[in-house]
Design a protein around this motif. Structure first.
Motif, PDB file in Angstrom:
ATOM      1  N   SER A 247       0.653  -1.025  -0.364  1.00 55.95           N
ATOM      2  CA  SER A 247      -0.203  -0.071   0.107  1.00 55.95           C
ATOM      3  C   SER A 247       0.997   1.483  -0.581  1.00 55.95           C
ATOM      4  N   GLN A 253      -2.527   3.804  -1.502  1.00 54.64           N
ATOM      5  CA  GLN A 253      -3.880   3.702  -2.044  1.00 54.64           C
ATOM      6  C   GLN A 253      -3.907   2.074  -0.728  1.00 54.64           C
ATOM      7  N   ALA A 255      -7.771   0.932   0.572  1.00 56.55           N
ATOM      8  CA  ALA A 255      -8.412   0.914  -0.793  1.00 56.55           C
ATOM      9  C   ALA A 255      -7.616  -0.593  -1.434  1.00 56.55           C
ATOM     10  N   LEU A 256      -7.543   0.139  -2.238  1.00 57.56           N
ATOM     11  CA  LEU A 256      -7.125  -0.786  -3.742  1.00 57.56           C
ATOM     12  C   LEU A 256      -6.936  -1.774  -3.483  1.00 57.56           C
ATOM     13  N   LEU A 259      -8.657  -4.364  -1.885  1.00 54.67           N
ATOM     14  CA  LEU A 259      -9.738  -5.336  -2.423  1.00 54.67           C
ATOM     15  C   LEU A 259      -9.413  -5.750  -3.630  1.00 54.67           C
ATOM     16  N   THR A 362     -16.209  -1.208  -0.417  1.00 51.21           N
ATOM     17  CA  THR A 362     -14.619  -1.226  -0.912  1.00 51.21           C
ATOM     18  C   THR A 362     -14.040  -0.350  -2.123  1.00 51.21           C
ATOM     19  N   ILE A 363     -15.271  -0.851  -3.434  1.00 45.87           N
ATOM     20  CA  ILE A 363     -15.230  -0.859  -4.282  1.00 45.87           C
ATOM     21  C   ILE A 363     -15.521   1.065  -4.447  1.00 45.87           C
ATOM     22  N   VAL A 366     -12.274   2.883  -2.799  1.00 46.11           N
ATOM     23  CA  VAL A 366     -11.121   2.862  -3.880  1.00 46.11           C
ATOM     24  C   VAL A 366     -11.547   4.655  -4.772  1.00 46.11           C
ATOM     25  N   GLU A 369     -10.510   7.575  -2.565  1.00 50.55           N
ATOM     26  CA  GLU A 369      -9.478   7.171  -2.134  1.00 50.55           C
ATOM     27  C   GLU A 369      -8.260   7.772  -3.230  1.00 50.55           C
ATOM     28  N   ARG A 370      -8.746   7.221  -4.429  1.00 51.97           N
ATOM     29  CA  ARG A 370      -8.453   8.066  -6.167  1.00 51.97           C
ATOM     30  C   ARG A 370      -8.021   9.300  -5.960  1.00 51.97           C
TER      31      ARG A 370
END
Length: 383
Positions: A247, A253, A255-256, A259, A362-363, A366, A369-370
């Motif tokens: 991460s 990132q 959350a990514l 996922l 989570t999606i 993500v 977060e970006r």
């Protein structure tokens, strides 16, 4: 009832202890929690009264809830976002290592002291008191107390909360209630992360708590099934640390990475509930530990990074309420009653419903977060 009492007491107390940790000197706050844990735990060695045990467990749950908020606040104050994932993952892996050592301690203590439960409790209390003393000697609340610059000055990076505020700020004139309302209750990302964490904990305890009871239905011996709980825990340590480092490599990132783990977890859970092959299930549990604990760890870090440093403790307490009062108790009391009424298939149904909720949330995280990372990159380039 005793296990549920601890979960409820820990979850509720963590909410209040988290708020206190933001205002306290965490060096002494952490040590005090460990000393009090040692005292209340020692009390369990000298009673067989059910109600006294319940009371001691509530007290122990309350003081043990002082630990996580204090530790997470210190991590936020000592490490910048670019390497906080690694530091947080190493700290969080202590949960797994400690759970494994707990199994070993019980077995060793039972052997050395002829099965004396009293001796096992007292041994744990001595260990807690020793660690508390070490913390008083070597721990440090923040870099400034050691004559060092704060982490924001040292890293020279911009860190933003979900609302675009400076995340590095660690002091405020707002009261505990004002901080809680503004940065927790009114923060949609905090709510999303808390619900995600609740569902992850339901999966975690829905698997771990029932391993000794569920696996014998697939032909495992009760003794080996008990040891698989320890394997499930300790196997997660390298995986959690690796995902924390990953991460950081992905510029925060979290959350990514979660996922990715959840996709793997979906496959692992299907194998766990559908396979009857003992070897395959054992290997599956080995990997499942990382696939559950990695997102659980990163989600805990995500809620800290969604608020300023002066609200890290209360954010930890808030997520702890969802994790333990709703997640753990749901995985023990609720799943237990459903298993009794409908059989082991009910356990799988509840866990897969929780998994679906985690994937959806989570999606969403993500995508959010970006957006934050792009804004941070823009501001860093300007500075």
């Amino acid at each position: 009832m005793i296990l549920s009492t601890f979960g409820i007491g820990y979850g509720i107390s963590k909410l209040f202890m988290g708020a206190l940790a933001d205002k306290a000197n965490t060096k002494y706050f952490l040590a005090l929690g460990l000393y009090l844990s040692a005292i209340f735990n020692a009390g369990l060695a000298f009673t067989h009264n059910f109600y006294v045990i319940m009371g001691l467990m509530l007290l122990m749950a309350s003081v043990q809830s002082m630990g996580a908020p204090a530790c997470q606040r210190e991590i936020s104050l000592w490490f910048s976002k670019k390497n906080r994932g690694t530091a947080y993952a190493i700290w969080s892996s202590a949960h797994n290592a400690g759970a494994f050592l707990c199994v070993m301690t019980v077995e060793l203590g039972a052997y050395l002291f002829n099965g004396s439960l009293s001796a096992i409790f007292l041994t744990a209390s001595v260990v807690s008191a020793v660690i508390a003393t070490i913390m008083l000697l070597i721990n440090s609340e923040r870099p400034e107390t050691e004559g060092l610059p704060d982490v924001g000055t040292w890293s020279n990076d911009v860190e933003l909360t979900d609302s675009g505020e400076n995340a590095i700020a660690d002091k405020t004139d707002l009261s505990i209630v004002q901080v809680f309302v503004k940065y927790i209750l009114m923060n949609k990302i905090v709510w999303a992360v808390a619900l995600t964490s609740m569902a992850i904990y339901l999966i975690r305890y829905g698997v771990m708590s029932w391993i000794p009871s569920y696996l014998p239905t697939k032909g495992f011996s009760p003794n080996f099934a008990k040891w698989l709980v320890g394997i499930f825990e300790i196997a997660a340590v390298p995986g959690v640390i690796i995902t924390g480092m990953l991460s950081d490599k992905l510029k925060g990132q979290r959350a990514l990475v979660c996922l990715f783990c959840l996709v793997g977890l979906s496959i692992a859970l299907l194998i766990y509930f559908m396979s009857s092959n003992k070897t395959l299930i054992t290997v599956d549990l080995f990997f499942m530990g990382s696939l559950i604990y990695a997102p659980a760890t990163l989600i805990g870090l995500m809620i800290n990074e969604a608020v300023p440093n002066f609200a890290v403790g209360v954010s930890t307490g808030f997520i702890g309420f969802f994790q333990y009062v709703l997640g753990e108790v749901g995985a023990t009391a609720l799943i237990g009653s459903l298993i009794e009424k409908f059989g082991w298939g009910a356990n799988a149904v509840v866990i897969f419903i929780a998994l679906g909720l985690v994937l959806i949330l989570t999606i969403y995280l993500v995508m959010h977060e970006r957006r934050i990372l792009k804004e941070e990159e823009r501001l860093n380039q300007m500075s």
